[in-house]
Design a protein around this motif. Structure first.
Motif, short mmCIF file in Angstrom:
data_model
loop_
_atom_site.label_atom_id
_atom_site.label_comp_id
_atom_site.label_asym_id
_atom_site.label_seq_id
_atom_site.Cartn_x
_atom_site.Cartn_y
_atom_site.Cartn_z
N SER A 163 39.29 36.23 74.73
CA SER A 163 38.71 35.89 73.53
C SER A 163 37.48 35.08 73.10
O SER A 163 36.51 35.83 72.55
CB SER A 163 39.75 35.90 71.65
N THR A 190 33.95 37.11 72.39
CA THR A 190 33.36 36.79 71.72
C THR A 190 31.68 36.46 71.40
O THR A 190 30.76 37.11 70.82
CB THR A 190 34.05 35.01 70.31
N ALA A 201 38.18 41.39 69.75
CA ALA A 201 38.20 40.83 70.77
C ALA A 201 39.25 39.48 70.28
O ALA A 201 40.25 39.06 71.03
CB ALA A 201 37.50 39.86 70.94
N VAL A 202 39.17 38.59 69.10
CA VAL A 202 39.02 37.98 68.17
C VAL A 202 41.76 38.67 68.32
O VAL A 202 42.39 37.90 68.31
CB VAL A 202 38.79 37.18 67.51
N GLY A 251 43.47 39.52 70.80
CA GLY A 251 43.41 38.04 72.33
C GLY A 251 44.48 37.05 71.79
O GLY A 251 45.52 37.10 72.36
N THR A 260 39.75 42.98 76.19
CA THR A 260 40.67 42.44 76.89
C THR A 260 41.90 41.67 77.03
O THR A 260 42.51 41.59 77.48
CB THR A 260 40.80 41.70 74.94
#
Length: 492
Positions: free
Chosen positions: A164, A168, A300-301, A304, A382
């Motif tokens: 992540s 990011t 992604a955050v 992940g 991811t």
């Protein structure tokens, strides 16, 4: 052949050892050698190179009115990247990740400069295509080095978080590039970007060439649990077929991930050229690209950190949670987009055709397609990285895997999918056909990955410190076959 047998004997004599804690560096090295610092620098390397590249791609047609040249260049780029991705891990092992990243970063300024040239000289399409071919070689090197480092730095419990962090920072390159394109072309009355946009992209990509020099060798990095990042053994290139064979032999279930890898880069052609580049004005294309890359950061955050790295839940369960989320979002995003794709064709997407602008009433509804697809893209990337990372902690093996998989990395099968999609666009195939193929391939990729998740993902990965592969289970006939292939390759 004797060299390959020597390599087999050397690998076979390697003994498995357990990871031992090391003393952490002190002073400024305590922070510089920290894995979070190193993966952050790695993110900024890709911020300045691939990040600006995807910002350019996200404008649709590389910011040009006629996207045909860009489609041809992208098809060649990804076809070459797919081929060299099979062997780029050998170069990475010989040069080391830092110099491999430097060499890989050199192709991005050249490719961006080619669009500045064609903006000034419209008949310079051959230069763009040649630059794309060179970038295919450079991109294979960069993404292989990136993939082996990103999945080697974290502990097992941190892999989703580190992925992540990287994605990011990497997506911020697309965000900043798209914001620059939107700002510099806000008052533009044409349907292609200005020279100033290409110049700003070029400066950023040149800066990225030097950033890998700020990184340290992986064996100097200590993980957060006190263990040292595994040492990478440097075999000769003639043993690459053997290494690939052993990677697939020891982890054969990764084959079920290949359709997902193929699908993950296939989607960009429809999103950026056949949707964003086809029906929007240039400033709307810039804003769409900006919103798409911002949503990729959140995707992604979200997947992940909040799903795949939740230690309160067993890793096997987290793998299923991730699969379900990606599958449902993929199906919902393409169902929504289908109703918009029905409203226009390639014949409608001409220079003099109607283009949706940011001031139009219908713009808000249309931009959500880019937002949701951006969210989906980063989650799929991811998840793919996380699955591969769940299979090994050894950078040497990961480098071979990421020759097949990885953004983001990465990337033979992903690049093969992208080459197929861009080739379809360059051939002038119907937008609807490209869209439907994107939808079907993405859903099929997730379906094929499901058995691998069920059978292969466990709650713990065996530590493989200081060894490449366990060759004790390889039959003599298998070694002989690989040796013969390597010898034949050497003669050629």
């Amino acid at each position: 052949m004797s060299e390959v047998h020597a390599e087999v004997d050397r690998l076979g004599s390697s003994k498995e050892s357990h990871a031992e804690p090391f003393d952490r560096p002190t002073g400024w090295r305590k922070y510089h050698y920290h894995p979070v610092t190193q993966v952050s620098i790695l993110g900024f390397v890709c911020f300045m190179g691939p990040g600006i590249f995807v910002a350019l791609t996200g404008l649709g047609g590389g910011g040009q009115v006629n996207s045909r040249v860009q489609s041809h260049a992208s098809a060649i780029l990804y076809a070459i990247l797919a081929f060299f991705g099979l062997f780029s891990s050998s170069i990475n092992n010989v040069l080391g990740p830092r110099w491999t990243l430097v060499l890989g970063s050199l192709g991005y300024p050249l490719y961006i400069a080619s669009f500045l040239v064609i903006n000034i000289h419209p008949d310079a399409g051959a230069f763009v295509i040649a630059a794309g071919a060179i970038l295919g070689i450079c991109g294979a090197l960069l993404w292989t080095a990136q993939g082996s480092l990103m999945m080697a730095y974290p502990t097992e419990a941190e892999k989703g978080t580190f992925i992540s962090i990287f994605w990011t920072i990497f997506d911020l390159g697309g965000v900043m590039g798209s914001a620059a394109a939107f700002g510099t072309n806000f008052k533009s009355t044409t349907n292609n970007v200005s020279n100033g946009t290409y110049v700003s992209f070029l400066i950023l990509s040149i800066t990225g060439v030097f950033l890998p020099l700020l990184m340290v060798n992986p064996d100097k990095v200590t993980r957060t649990d006190g263990t040292r990042v595994n040492r990478v053994i440097h075999p000769s290139w003639k043993t690459e077929l053997f290494r690939l064979y052993m990677a697939l032999k020891t982890d054969p279930w990764i084959i079920l991930l290949f359709p997902m890898f193929f699908a993950s880069d296939y989607c960009y052609t429809w999103e950026y050229n056949n949707y964003n580049g086809a029906i929007f004005t240039i400033r709307a294309r810039g804003l769409n690209s900006l919103m798409s890359y911002m949503s990729q950061i959140f995707g992604a955050v979200f997947l992940g950190h909040f799903i795949l790295d939740q230690n309160r839940v067993r890793r096997r369960v987290r793998a299923f949670y991730g699969w379900i989320i990606v599958f449902l979002v993929a199906f919902a995003a393409h169902t929504w987009a289908y109703f918009y794709q029905r409203t226009y064709t390639r014949a409608d997407a001409t220079e003099n055709g109607y283009k949706i602008d940011i001031m139009d009433e219908t713009y808000a509804a249309h931009v959500w397609v880019m937002i949701i697809h951006g969210f989906l893209d980063s989650m799929m990337q991811t998840y793919a990285y996380w699955l591969v990372g769940a299979m090994s902690n050894d950078p040497a093996k990961l480098a071979v895997f990421t020759g097949f998989c990885a953004y983001r990395s990465y990337k033979s099968l992903q690049s093969a999918g992208a080459a197929a999609a861009w080739g379809n666009d360059a051939a002038g195939n119907l937008y609807m056909n490209i869209f439907l193929s994107t939808w079907c391939i993405m859903v099929a990729g997730m379906v094929f990955a499901a058995p691998m998740v069920y059978i292969r993902v466990t709650d713990h990965t065996e530590n493989e410190t200081l060894r490449t592969y366990d060759v004790t289970s390889v039959r003599a006939v298998d070694v002989e076959k690989i040796a013969q292939v390597a010898a034949t390759t050497e003669e050629i």
